[in-house]
Design a protein around this motif. Structure first.
Motif, PDB file in Angstrom:
ATOM      1  N   ALA A  67       1.006  -1.305   0.183  1.00 17.31           N
ATOM      2  CA  ALA A  67       0.145  -0.162  -0.094  1.00 17.31           C
ATOM      3  C   ALA A  67       0.783   1.210  -0.033  1.00 17.31           C
ATOM      4  O   ALA A  67       2.066   1.066  -0.007  1.00 17.31           O
ATOM      5  CB  ALA A  67      -0.761  -0.156   1.241  1.00 17.31           C
ATOM      6  N   GLY A  68      -0.019   2.140  -0.294  1.00 13.25           N
ATOM      7  CA  GLY A  68       0.754   3.702  -0.215  1.00 13.25           C
ATOM      8  C   GLY A  68       1.574   3.970  -1.497  1.00 13.25           C
ATOM      9  O   GLY A  68       1.307   3.447  -2.647  1.00 13.25           O
ATOM     10  N   HIS A  69       2.716   4.713  -1.325  1.00 18.46           N
ATOM     11  CA  HIS A  69       3.517   4.844  -2.510  1.00 18.46           C
ATOM     12  C   HIS A  69       4.720   4.018  -2.805  1.00 18.46           C
ATOM     13  O   HIS A  69       5.325   3.614  -1.756  1.00 18.46           O
ATOM     14  CB  HIS A  69       4.480   6.415  -2.367  1.00 18.46           C
ATOM     15  N   VAL A  70       4.620   3.269  -3.696  1.00 17.09           N
ATOM     16  CA  VAL A  70       5.384   2.146  -4.179  1.00 17.09           C
ATOM     17  C   VAL A  70       6.413   2.492  -5.231  1.00 17.09           C
ATOM     18  O   VAL A  70       5.833   3.029  -6.250  1.00 17.09           O
ATOM     19  CB  VAL A  70       4.221   0.860  -4.467  1.00 17.09           C
ATOM     20  N   LEU A  71       7.220   1.524  -5.009  1.00 13.45           N
ATOM     21  CA  LEU A  71       8.540   1.697  -6.129  1.00 13.45           C
ATOM     22  C   LEU A  71       8.709   0.171  -6.329  1.00 13.45           C
ATOM     23  O   LEU A  71       8.978  -0.683  -5.556  1.00 13.45           O
ATOM     24  CB  LEU A  71       9.659   2.225  -5.601  1.00 13.45           C
ATOM     25  N   GLU A  72       8.727  -0.130  -7.731  1.00 11.08           N
ATOM     26  CA  GLU A  72       8.992  -1.545  -8.067  1.00 11.08           C
ATOM     27  C   GLU A  72      10.235  -1.387  -9.066  1.00 11.08           C
ATOM     28  O   GLU A  72      10.472  -0.731 -10.162  1.00 11.08           O
ATOM     29  CB  GLU A  72       8.120  -2.085  -8.953  1.00 11.08           C
ATOM     30  N   ILE A  73      11.491  -2.241  -8.573  1.00 13.42           N
ATOM     31  CA  ILE A  73      12.439  -2.181  -9.361  1.00 13.42           C
ATOM     32  C   ILE A  73      12.504  -3.242 -10.273  1.00 13.42           C
ATOM     33  O   ILE A  73      12.142  -4.429  -9.905  1.00 13.42           O
ATOM     34  CB  ILE A  73      13.755  -2.465  -8.301  1.00 13.42           C
ATOM     35  N   ALA A  74      13.017  -3.227 -11.305  1.00 12.03           N
ATOM     36  CA  ALA A  74      13.156  -4.178 -12.409  1.00 12.03           C
ATOM     37  C   ALA A  74      11.787  -4.775 -12.742  1.00 12.03           C
ATOM     38  O   ALA A  74      11.621  -5.924 -12.551  1.00 12.03           O
ATOM     39  CB  ALA A  74      14.117  -5.413 -11.745  1.00 12.03           C
ATOM     40  N   CYS A  75      10.780  -3.883 -13.066  1.00 14.70           N
ATOM     41  CA  CYS A  75       9.208  -4.216 -13.340  1.00 14.70           C
ATOM     42  C   CYS A  75       9.414  -5.116 -14.709  1.00 14.70           C
ATOM     43  O   CYS A  75       8.367  -6.014 -14.796  1.00 14.70           O
ATOM     44  CB  CYS A  75       8.630  -3.153 -13.756  1.00 14.70           C
ATOM     45  N   GLY A  76      10.372  -5.251 -15.328  1.00 17.20           N
ATOM     46  CA  GLY A  76      10.300  -6.125 -16.598  1.00 17.20           C
ATOM     47  C   GLY A  76       9.115  -5.821 -17.501  1.00 17.20           C
ATOM     48  O   GLY A  76       8.943  -4.636 -17.777  1.00 17.20           O
TER      49      GLY A  76
ATOM     50  N   ILE B  61      12.684  11.164  -3.760  1.00 15.48           N
ATOM     51  CA  ILE B  61      11.636  10.841  -3.028  1.00 15.48           C
ATOM     52  C   ILE B  61      11.896   9.763  -2.437  1.00 15.48           C
ATOM     53  O   ILE B  61      12.640   8.673  -2.739  1.00 15.48           O
ATOM     54  CB  ILE B  61      10.108  10.960  -3.666  1.00 15.48           C
ATOM     55  N   ARG B  62      11.041   9.454  -1.200  1.00  8.81           N
ATOM     56  CA  ARG B  62      10.862   8.283  -0.595  1.00  8.81           C
ATOM     57  C   ARG B  62       9.788   7.455  -0.897  1.00  8.81           C
ATOM     58  O   ARG B  62       8.521   8.040  -1.118  1.00  8.81           O
ATOM     59  CB  ARG B  62      11.374   8.428   0.961  1.00  8.81           C
ATOM     60  N   PHE B  63       9.584   6.243  -0.523  1.00  7.72           N
ATOM     61  CA  PHE B  63       8.546   5.382  -0.870  1.00  7.72           C
ATOM     62  C   PHE B  63       8.186   4.500   0.455  1.00  7.72           C
ATOM     63  O   PHE B  63       9.188   4.043   1.175  1.00  7.72           O
ATOM     64  CB  PHE B  63       8.795   4.406  -1.911  1.00  7.72           C
ATOM     65  N   ASP B  64       7.016   4.305   0.393  1.00  8.01           N
ATOM     66  CA  ASP B  64       6.236   3.479   1.898  1.00  8.01           C
ATOM     67  C   ASP B  64       6.862   1.841   1.477  1.00  8.01           C
ATOM     68  O   ASP B  64       6.989   1.120   2.448  1.00  8.01           O
ATOM     69  CB  ASP B  64       4.856   3.409   1.571  1.00  8.01           C
ATOM     70  N   VAL B  65       6.925   1.400   0.160  1.00  3.51           N
ATOM     71  CA  VAL B  65       6.983   0.194  -0.101  1.00  3.51           C
ATOM     72  C   VAL B  65       8.260   0.080  -1.463  1.00  3.51           C
ATOM     73  O   VAL B  65       8.004   0.721  -2.406  1.00  3.51           O
ATOM     74  CB  VAL B  65       6.071  -0.717  -0.540  1.00  3.51           C
ATOM     75  N   VAL B  66       9.170  -0.758  -1.148  1.00  3.33           N
ATOM     76  CA  VAL B  66       9.980  -0.883  -2.618  1.00  3.33           C
ATOM     77  C   VAL B  66       9.730  -2.471  -2.773  1.00  3.33           C
ATOM     78  O   VAL B  66      10.049  -3.277  -1.976  1.00  3.33           O
ATOM     79  CB  VAL B  66      11.501  -0.568  -2.177  1.00  3.33           C
ATOM     80  N   PHE B  67       9.401  -2.907  -4.104  1.00  2.00           N
ATOM     81  CA  PHE B  67       9.007  -4.177  -4.535  1.00  2.00           C
ATOM     82  C   PHE B  67      10.122  -4.418  -5.494  1.00  2.00           C
ATOM     83  O   PHE B  67      10.437  -3.973  -6.357  1.00  2.00           O
ATOM     84  CB  PHE B  67       7.757  -4.071  -4.729  1.00  2.00           C
TER      85      PHE B  67
END
Length: 215
Positions: free
Chosen positions: A45-54, A105-111
């Motif tokens: 939830a919240g502001h999410v960053l996805e690394i290597a989303c492909g 910026i910062r994120f609530d979740v890094v996925f």
């Protein structure tokens, strides 16, 4: 040598983008259902960053839970497929190398899914320090990857425990980093880096984890 392998790894995924879904997942419909279940269980939830989303299969599921989702990948070809697949208003895409990217910026979740195993051993501390700088207060890291029990399916380069050789459908070969996840070892390693981590198996092949900074 690792810098050269990492550059080749990006090239590999750029070249593989068009065939990735079929070769990585096979039955994409079944993969979507599994991905949706796992993402729902992890509550990103919240502001999410996805690394290597492909190609965006995980992005598609994350978008249903995140208030905002920033999806990044170093391979523009994969990102183009993801952008075409996911047209949600709360999602933005960016070509980025996580080792050098500075979002401001910062994120609530890094996925990230199937990314941690591509981080070289000698860059793990740097990578997790980068993640610490990306997280908001009380933020968390969520990840999916392959269990160490799957290691036998790869062709490791002799004398290089973390370098494997991969072949595309056209026969082209590449060398990339591949460190399968040993849950117990990763938990210990992260503890030494100042993180608490819980890891669970999902079937015989995948693990899902959640990590939070402790220091």
């Amino acid at each position: 040598m690792i810098d050269e392998v990492l550059a080749g790894q990006v090239d590999y995924y750029r070249r593989r983008a068009a065939e990735y879904d079929a070769t990585a997942y096979g039955d994409v419909t079944a993969a979507r259902a599994r991905i949706a279940r796992l993402v729902a269980d992890m509550h990103p939830a919240g502001h999410v960053l996805e690394i290597a989303c492909g190609t965006g299969l995980w992005t598609e599921a994350l978008a249903h839970h995140a208030a905002t989702l920033t999806a990044t990948d170093a391979a523009p070809e994969a990102l183009a497929i993801a952008r075409d697949r996911v047209r949600s208003a709360n999602v933005t895409f960016e070509v980025a190398d996580i080792f050098t990217w500075q979002p401001g910026i910062r994120f609530d979740v890094v996925f990230f899914s199937a990314w941690l195993s591509h981080v070289p051993t000698d860059r793990m501390a740097q990578f997790w320090q980068t993640l610490r700088g990306l997280l908001a207060a009380d933020g968390r890291v969520l990840f999916i990857d392959e269990h160490v029990g799957e290691r036998g399916k790869e062709a490791y380069v002799p004398g290089r425990d973390e370098i494997v050789e991969r072949r595309l459908n056209d026969g082209t070969t590449f060398r990339i980093v591949k460190n399968f996840v040993d849950p117990g070892q990763l938990t210990l390693d992260l503890r030494q880096l100042g993180w608490s981590c819980t890891i669970h198996r999902d079937g015989p092949d995948w693990v899902r984890g959640e990590a939070r900074p402790t220091t």
